[in-house]
Design a protein around this motif. Sequence first.
Motif, PDB file in Angstrom:
ATOM      1  N   PHE A   1       0.806  -1.212   0.000  1.00  0.00           N
ATOM      2  CA  PHE A   1       0.000   0.000   0.000  1.00  0.00           C
ATOM      3  C   PHE A   1       0.849   1.276   0.000  1.00  0.00           C
ATOM      4  N   LEU A   2       1.768   1.394   0.935  1.00  0.00           N
ATOM      5  CA  LEU A   2       2.555   2.632   1.018  1.00  0.00           C
ATOM      6  C   LEU A   2       3.449   2.829  -0.204  1.00  0.00           C
ATOM      7  N   SER A   3       3.995   1.747  -0.740  1.00  0.00           N
ATOM      8  CA  SER A   3       4.825   1.853  -1.943  1.00  0.00           C
ATOM      9  C   SER A   3       4.004   2.349  -3.130  1.00  0.00           C
ATOM     10  N   VAL A   4       2.795   1.831  -3.255  1.00  0.00           N
ATOM     11  CA  VAL A   4       1.935   2.233  -4.369  1.00  0.00           C
ATOM     12  C   VAL A   4       1.478   3.679  -4.183  1.00  0.00           C
ATOM     13  N   VAL A   5       1.168   4.081  -2.950  1.00  0.00           N
ATOM     14  CA  VAL A   5       0.770   5.464  -2.690  1.00  0.00           C
ATOM     15  C   VAL A   5       1.891   6.420  -3.071  1.00  0.00           C
ATOM     16  N   LYS A   6       3.123   6.074  -2.713  1.00  0.00           N
ATOM     17  CA  LYS A   6       4.250   6.935  -3.073  1.00  0.00           C
ATOM     18  C   LYS A   6       4.456   6.992  -4.581  1.00  0.00           C
ATOM     19  N   ALA A   7       4.171   5.895  -5.269  1.00  0.00           N
ATOM     20  CA  ALA A   7       4.407   5.830  -6.710  1.00  0.00           C
ATOM     21  C   ALA A   7       3.323   6.532  -7.526  1.00  0.00           C
ATOM     22  N   ILE A   8       2.045   6.328  -7.174  1.00  0.00           N
ATOM     23  CA  ILE A   8       0.977   6.863  -8.022  1.00  0.00           C
ATOM     24  C   ILE A   8       0.022   7.798  -7.300  1.00  0.00           C
ATOM     25  N   GLY A   9       0.137   7.938  -5.991  1.00  0.00           N
ATOM     26  CA  GLY A   9      -0.742   8.841  -5.244  1.00  0.00           C
ATOM     27  C   GLY A   9      -1.892   8.099  -4.579  1.00  0.00           C
ATOM     28  N   GLU A  10      -2.509   8.771  -3.606  1.00  0.00           N
ATOM     29  CA  GLU A  10      -3.569   8.141  -2.817  1.00  0.00           C
ATOM     30  C   GLU A  10      -4.809   7.802  -3.636  1.00  0.00           C
ATOM     31  N   ALA A  11      -5.276   8.775  -4.401  1.00  0.00           N
ATOM     32  CA  ALA A  11      -6.526   8.556  -5.144  1.00  0.00           C
ATOM     33  C   ALA A  11      -6.391   7.420  -6.142  1.00  0.00           C
ATOM     34  N   TYR A  12      -5.302   7.390  -6.897  1.00  0.00           N
ATOM     35  CA  TYR A  12      -5.112   6.331  -7.873  1.00  0.00           C
ATOM     36  C   TYR A  12      -4.905   4.971  -7.208  1.00  0.00           C
ATOM     37  N   THR A  13      -4.328   4.975  -6.015  1.00  0.00           N
ATOM     38  CA  THR A  13      -4.151   3.717  -5.291  1.00  0.00           C
ATOM     39  C   THR A  13      -5.507   3.127  -4.924  1.00  0.00           C
ATOM     40  N   PHE A  14      -6.381   3.954  -4.415  1.00  0.00           N
ATOM     41  CA  PHE A  14      -7.709   3.447  -4.066  1.00  0.00           C
ATOM     42  C   PHE A  14      -8.480   3.016  -5.312  1.00  0.00           C
ATOM     43  N   TRP A  15      -8.326   3.730  -6.415  1.00  0.00           N
ATOM     44  CA  TRP A  15      -8.972   3.302  -7.655  1.00  0.00           C
ATOM     45  C   TRP A  15      -8.408   1.968  -8.140  1.00  0.00           C
ATOM     46  N   LEU A  16      -7.112   1.778  -7.962  1.00  0.00           N
ATOM     47  CA  LEU A  16      -6.486   0.518  -8.350  1.00  0.00           C
ATOM     48  C   LEU A  16      -7.048  -0.643  -7.534  1.00  0.00           C
ATOM     49  N   PHE A  17      -7.135  -0.463  -6.213  1.00  0.00           N
ATOM     50  CA  PHE A  17      -7.694  -1.520  -5.373  1.00  0.00           C
ATOM     51  C   PHE A  17      -9.178  -1.727  -5.662  1.00  0.00           C
ATOM     52  N   ALA A  18      -9.896  -0.677  -5.994  1.00  0.00           N
ATOM     53  CA  ALA A  18     -11.297  -0.820  -6.382  1.00  0.00           C
ATOM     54  C   ALA A  18     -11.428  -1.626  -7.664  1.00  0.00           C
ATOM     55  N   ALA A  19     -10.508  -1.416  -8.605  1.00  0.00           N
ATOM     56  CA  ALA A  19     -10.528  -2.190  -9.844  1.00  0.00           C
ATOM     57  C   ALA A  19     -10.282  -3.669  -9.560  1.00  0.00           C
ATOM     58  N   PHE A  20      -9.362  -3.966  -8.638  1.00  0.00           N
ATOM     59  CA  PHE A  20      -9.140  -5.363  -8.261  1.00  0.00           C
ATOM     60  C   PHE A  20     -10.399  -5.978  -7.655  1.00  0.00           C
ATOM     61  N   CYS A  21     -11.126  -5.205  -6.855  1.00  0.00           N
ATOM     62  CA  CYS A  21     -12.373  -5.690  -6.272  1.00  0.00           C
ATOM     63  C   CYS A  21     -13.418  -5.973  -7.351  1.00  0.00           C
ATOM     64  N   VAL A  22     -13.518  -5.100  -8.339  1.00  0.00           N
ATOM     65  CA  VAL A  22     -14.473  -5.312  -9.429  1.00  0.00           C
ATOM     66  C   VAL A  22     -14.093  -6.548 -10.235  1.00  0.00           C
ATOM     67  N   ILE A  23     -12.810  -6.727 -10.499  1.00  0.00           N
ATOM     68  CA  ILE A  23     -12.356  -7.927 -11.215  1.00  0.00           C
ATOM     69  C   ILE A  23     -12.704  -9.180 -10.420  1.00  0.00           C
ATOM     70  N   GLY A  24     -12.495  -9.135  -9.110  1.00  0.00           N
ATOM     71  CA  GLY A  24     -12.854 -10.267  -8.259  1.00  0.00           C
ATOM     72  C   GLY A  24     -14.348 -10.539  -8.270  1.00  0.00           C
ATOM     73  N   LEU A  25     -15.149  -9.495  -8.247  1.00  0.00           N
ATOM     74  CA  LEU A  25     -16.602  -9.657  -8.293  1.00  0.00           C
ATOM     75  C   LEU A  25     -17.043 -10.298  -9.599  1.00  0.00           C
ATOM     76  N   VAL A  26     -16.480  -9.841 -10.707  1.00  0.00           N
ATOM     77  CA  VAL A  26     -16.821 -10.427 -12.013  1.00  0.00           C
ATOM     78  C   VAL A  26     -16.433 -11.898 -12.033  1.00  0.00           C
ATOM     79  N   TRP A  27     -15.265 -12.230 -11.493  1.00  0.00           N
ATOM     80  CA  TRP A  27     -14.840 -13.635 -11.464  1.00  0.00           C
ATOM     81  C   TRP A  27     -15.813 -14.480 -10.653  1.00  0.00           C
TER      82      TRP A  27
END
Length: 73
Positions: A17-43
């Motif tokens: 989490f902290l590495s990704v926040v430093k790399a792409i920022g807080e908002a994009y990190t949460f969007w990234l994890f939200a995308a993983f959740c949507v992919i999991g839901l579709v699966w």
Amino acid sequence: MGNGVNWGAAFLVSGFFLSVVKAIGEAYTFWLFAAFCVIGLVWVIVAVPETRGRWLEEIEASWNEASPRRTLR
């Protein structure tokens, strides 16, 4: 098994989490994890069969029909 997957996922999220926040920022990190959740839901919707109203024996029989058992020699 499910508990192990849950612990593993929590470990990965807390480790990266902290590495990704430093790399792409807080908002994009949460969007990234939200995308993983949507992919999991579709699966889950596509790959996990509905078991409501079915007996355990029926579910087990349907899984056995889908993947034949291999015998050890």
